[in-house]
Design a protein around this motif. Sequence first.
Motif, PDB file in Angstrom:
ATOM      1  N   ILE A  23      12.457  -8.258 -36.248  1.00 60.74           N
ATOM      2  CA  ILE A  23      11.182  -7.542 -36.408  1.00 60.74           C
ATOM      3  C   ILE A  23      10.292  -7.760 -35.184  1.00 60.74           C
ATOM      4  O   ILE A  23       9.713  -6.812 -34.637  1.00 60.74           O
ATOM      5  CB  ILE A  23      10.464  -8.019 -37.688  1.00 60.74           C
ATOM      6  CG1 ILE A  23      11.244  -7.578 -38.934  1.00 60.74           C
ATOM      7  CG2 ILE A  23       9.024  -7.487 -37.731  1.00 60.74           C
ATOM      8  CD1 ILE A  23      10.746  -8.202 -40.223  1.00 60.74           C
ATOM      9  N   GLU A  24      10.206  -9.010 -34.735  1.00 60.07           N
ATOM     10  CA  GLU A  24       9.354  -9.334 -33.593  1.00 60.07           C
ATOM     11  C   GLU A  24       9.851  -8.631 -32.331  1.00 60.07           C
ATOM     12  O   GLU A  24       9.052  -8.073 -31.557  1.00 60.07           O
ATOM     13  CB  GLU A  24       9.347 -10.850 -33.389  1.00 60.07           C
ATOM     14  CG  GLU A  24       8.313 -11.325 -32.392  1.00 60.07           C
ATOM     15  CD  GLU A  24       8.254 -12.828 -32.316  1.00 60.07           C
ATOM     16  OE1 GLU A  24       7.956 -13.344 -31.229  1.00 60.07           O
ATOM     17  OE2 GLU A  24       8.504 -13.491 -33.349  1.00 60.07           O
ATOM     18  N   THR A  25      11.166  -8.638 -32.122  1.00 60.34           N
ATOM     19  CA  THR A  25      11.740  -7.976 -30.945  1.00 60.34           C
ATOM     20  C   THR A  25      11.470  -6.471 -30.975  1.00 60.34           C
ATOM     21  O   THR A  25      11.125  -5.862 -29.953  1.00 60.34           O
ATOM     22  CB  THR A  25      13.250  -8.228 -30.875  1.00 60.34           C
ATOM     23  OG1 THR A  25      13.484  -9.639 -30.785  1.00 60.34           O
ATOM     24  CG2 THR A  25      13.855  -7.536 -29.663  1.00 60.34           C
ATOM     25  N   GLY A  26      11.615  -5.860 -32.155  1.00 61.79           N
ATOM     26  CA  GLY A  26      11.362  -4.434 -32.290  1.00 61.79           C
ATOM     27  C   GLY A  26       9.922  -4.068 -31.970  1.00 61.79           C
ATOM     28  O   GLY A  26       9.654  -3.077 -31.277  1.00 61.79           O
ATOM     29  N   LEU A  27       8.994  -4.874 -32.451  1.00 59.49           N
ATOM     30  CA  LEU A  27       7.576  -4.613 -32.184  1.00 59.49           C
ATOM     31  C   LEU A  27       7.268  -4.749 -30.698  1.00 59.49           C
ATOM     32  O   LEU A  27       6.535  -3.935 -30.117  1.00 59.49           O
ATOM     33  CB  LEU A  27       6.714  -5.573 -33.004  1.00 59.49           C
ATOM     34  CG  LEU A  27       6.727  -5.353 -34.520  1.00 59.49           C
ATOM     35  CD1 LEU A  27       6.101  -6.547 -35.244  1.00 59.49           C
ATOM     36  CD2 LEU A  27       5.982  -4.077 -34.886  1.00 59.49           C
ATOM     37  N   THR A  29       9.326  -4.334 -28.248  1.00 55.59           N
ATOM     38  CA  THR A  29       9.959  -3.221 -27.546  1.00 55.59           C
ATOM     39  C   THR A  29       9.088  -1.968 -27.608  1.00 55.59           C
ATOM     40  O   THR A  29       8.904  -1.267 -26.597  1.00 55.59           O
ATOM     41  CB  THR A  29      11.340  -2.929 -28.155  1.00 55.59           C
ATOM     42  OG1 THR A  29      12.159  -4.101 -28.049  1.00 55.59           O
ATOM     43  CG2 THR A  29      12.014  -1.780 -27.425  1.00 55.59           C
ATOM     44  N   LEU A  30       8.544  -1.674 -28.782  1.00 60.36           N
ATOM     45  CA  LEU A  30       7.692  -0.491 -28.919  1.00 60.36           C
ATOM     46  C   LEU A  30       6.443  -0.605 -28.052  1.00 60.36           C
ATOM     47  O   LEU A  30       5.972   0.389 -27.483  1.00 60.36           O
ATOM     48  CB  LEU A  30       7.294  -0.309 -30.386  1.00 60.36           C
ATOM     49  CG  LEU A  30       8.410   0.129 -31.347  1.00 60.36           C
ATOM     50  CD1 LEU A  30       7.892   0.108 -32.785  1.00 60.36           C
ATOM     51  CD2 LEU A  30       8.911   1.525 -30.991  1.00 60.36           C
ATOM     52  N   GLN A  34       7.041   1.757 -23.653  1.00 56.87           N
ATOM     53  CA  GLN A  34       6.522   3.065 -24.050  1.00 56.87           C
ATOM     54  C   GLN A  34       7.105   4.186 -23.184  1.00 56.87           C
ATOM     55  O   GLN A  34       7.137   5.349 -23.596  1.00 56.87           O
ATOM     56  CB  GLN A  34       4.999   3.070 -23.976  1.00 56.87           C
ATOM     57  CG  GLN A  34       4.350   2.127 -24.988  1.00 56.87           C
ATOM     58  CD  GLN A  34       2.844   2.197 -24.964  1.00 56.87           C
ATOM     59  OE1 GLN A  34       2.263   3.277 -24.932  1.00 56.87           O
ATOM     60  NE2 GLN A  34       2.186   1.042 -24.984  1.00 56.87           N
ATOM     61  N   ASP A  35       7.583   3.846 -21.973  1.00 58.65           N
ATOM     62  CA  ASP A  35       8.217   4.843 -21.121  1.00 58.65           C
ATOM     63  C   ASP A  35       9.504   5.362 -21.741  1.00 58.65           C
ATOM     64  O   ASP A  35       9.909   6.510 -21.520  1.00 58.65           O
ATOM     65  CB  ASP A  35       8.516   4.247 -19.742  1.00 58.65           C
ATOM     66  CG  ASP A  35       9.396   3.001 -19.832  1.00 58.65           C
ATOM     67  OD1 ASP A  35       9.239   2.242 -20.810  1.00 58.65           O
ATOM     68  OD2 ASP A  35      10.222   2.798 -18.928  1.00 58.65           O
ATOM     69  N   LYS A  36      10.149   4.518 -22.554  1.00 56.69           N
ATOM     70  CA  LYS A  36      11.419   4.897 -23.171  1.00 56.69           C
ATOM     71  C   LYS A  36      11.244   5.413 -24.596  1.00 56.69           C
ATOM     72  O   LYS A  36      11.910   6.376 -25.005  1.00 56.69           O
ATOM     73  CB  LYS A  36      12.368   3.691 -23.174  1.00 56.69           C
ATOM     74  CG  LYS A  36      13.731   3.969 -23.780  1.00 56.69           C
ATOM     75  CD  LYS A  36      14.641   2.759 -23.672  1.00 56.69           C
ATOM     76  CE  LYS A  36      16.018   3.066 -24.266  1.00 56.69           C
ATOM     77  NZ  LYS A  36      16.932   1.890 -24.179  1.00 56.69           N
ATOM     78  N   TYR A  37      10.339   4.786 -25.370  1.00 53.52           N
ATOM     79  CA  TYR A  37      10.230   5.105 -26.793  1.00 53.52           C
ATOM     80  C   TYR A  37       9.007   5.954 -27.145  1.00 53.52           C
ATOM     81  O   TYR A  37       8.786   6.261 -28.307  1.00 53.52           O
ATOM     82  CB  TYR A  37      10.210   3.814 -27.619  1.00 53.52           C
ATOM     83  CG  TYR A  37      11.508   3.055 -27.521  1.00 53.52           C
ATOM     84  CD1 TYR A  37      12.618   3.442 -28.253  1.00 53.52           C
ATOM     85  CD2 TYR A  37      11.634   1.963 -26.677  1.00 53.52           C
ATOM     86  CE1 TYR A  37      13.822   2.761 -28.163  1.00 53.52           C
ATOM     87  CE2 TYR A  37      12.827   1.266 -26.569  1.00 53.52           C
ATOM     88  CZ  TYR A  37      13.917   1.668 -27.321  1.00 53.52           C
ATOM     89  OH  TYR A  37      15.099   0.995 -27.215  1.00 53.52           O
ATOM     90  N   GLY A  38       8.198   6.296 -26.166  1.00 56.45           N
ATOM     91  CA  GLY A  38       7.058   7.165 -26.429  1.00 56.45           C
ATOM     92  C   GLY A  38       5.734   6.422 -26.351  1.00 56.45           C
ATOM     93  O   GLY A  38       5.650   5.234 -26.667  1.00 56.45           O
ATOM     94  N   SER A  39       4.707   7.133 -25.907  1.00 57.28           N
ATOM     95  CA  SER A  39       3.394   6.518 -25.749  1.00 57.28           C
ATOM     96  C   SER A  39       2.742   6.274 -27.101  1.00 57.28           C
ATOM     97  O   SER A  39       3.072   6.909 -28.109  1.00 57.28           O
ATOM     98  CB  SER A  39       2.496   7.409 -24.890  1.00 57.28           C
ATOM     99  OG  SER A  39       2.333   8.676 -25.509  1.00 57.28           O
ATOM    100  N   LEU A  40       1.795   5.332 -27.099  1.00 59.47           N
ATOM    101  CA  LEU A  40       1.090   4.945 -28.317  1.00 59.47           C
ATOM    102  C   LEU A  40      -0.401   5.175 -28.133  1.00 59.47           C
ATOM    103  O   LEU A  40      -0.948   4.957 -27.039  1.00 59.47           O
ATOM    104  CB  LEU A  40       1.340   3.473 -28.638  1.00 59.47           C
ATOM    105  CG  LEU A  40       2.791   3.052 -28.893  1.00 59.47           C
ATOM    106  CD1 LEU A  40       2.895   1.532 -28.902  1.00 59.47           C
ATOM    107  CD2 LEU A  40       3.290   3.620 -30.220  1.00 59.47           C
ATOM    108  N   SER A  41      -1.059   5.573 -29.183  1.00 57.12           N
ATOM    109  CA  SER A  41      -2.510   5.706 -29.145  1.00 57.12           C
ATOM    110  C   SER A  41      -3.125   4.306 -29.199  1.00 57.12           C
ATOM    111  O   SER A  41      -2.468   3.345 -29.618  1.00 57.12           O
ATOM    112  CB  SER A  41      -2.998   6.533 -30.328  1.00 57.12           C
ATOM    113  OG  SER A  41      -2.813   5.808 -31.547  1.00 57.12           O
TER     114      SER A  41
END
Length: 254
Positions: A23-27, A29-30, A34-41
């Motif tokens: 869970i920690e690694t996934g968070l 990574t996001l 962001q260049d790979k998985y999409g930008s965040l607001s």
Amino acid sequence: DNFFRDVEIEFLIHELKDPMSIIETGLRTLLERQDKYGSLSPRQQKTLKRTLRNSKKARQMLNNLLEIGRSEAGCFICCRFQPAESAYEALKDSLETVAGSIYEEFRNCASEGEAREFLSKSGVVMDVEPQAAKTEMFQDEVKFRQIVGNLIKNALYHRQRRIEIKMALANDQLVTEVIDDGPGIDPEHHELIFKRYAQVQKCSIVPRKGHGLGLAGALILARCLGGDIQINSEKGKGATFRLTLPLNLESVQQ
């Protein structure tokens, strides 16, 4: 029965560590890719950072429980290390877990001097005597950091504006004090706060947080390492937790 219960608990803790790490690694990574998985607001980033802090806190709780069990079973991994540096790392971990807003600005500081100045302005002061800053100790560093980290997190939870971490040498002992300006604890409740699963409600101006494991675990670990923790506090006057540990665990065990 107690033996099998303890084995079951330790097995459960081991089993929980892996999914918590995933869970920690996934968070992370996001947040970091962001260049790979999409930008965040900004709101999404804030939510993910808060979730990450709490997942790390849960993982630390699992590690803490394992270390307590290992200490009570006499399992130690000792090495030589500088306690002042180790305590500073424990402080950074504690800030990330408990004081996320401070930590986010702290981690962006360009230099060590700038970081310490920022912490001081934020009411987090570390005062290490010159002799203690240079000293080495032969102890279990993982358990040392856990003890100091628990004391710092407790102070961060309850402070109003300021905490102070002091470190000095006294004979062959390292003395670490963690001081906060929080609601304080009535002397009649001093023993209670070191009991597992106990929380003090009546002695504080505000309710105490947590499950009563942090301070209890810190005391168990300190005594297993040949030391102790004492408290100096009165209701409404903050609290000082004083950790004393021998510089050399081998001298205690012989």
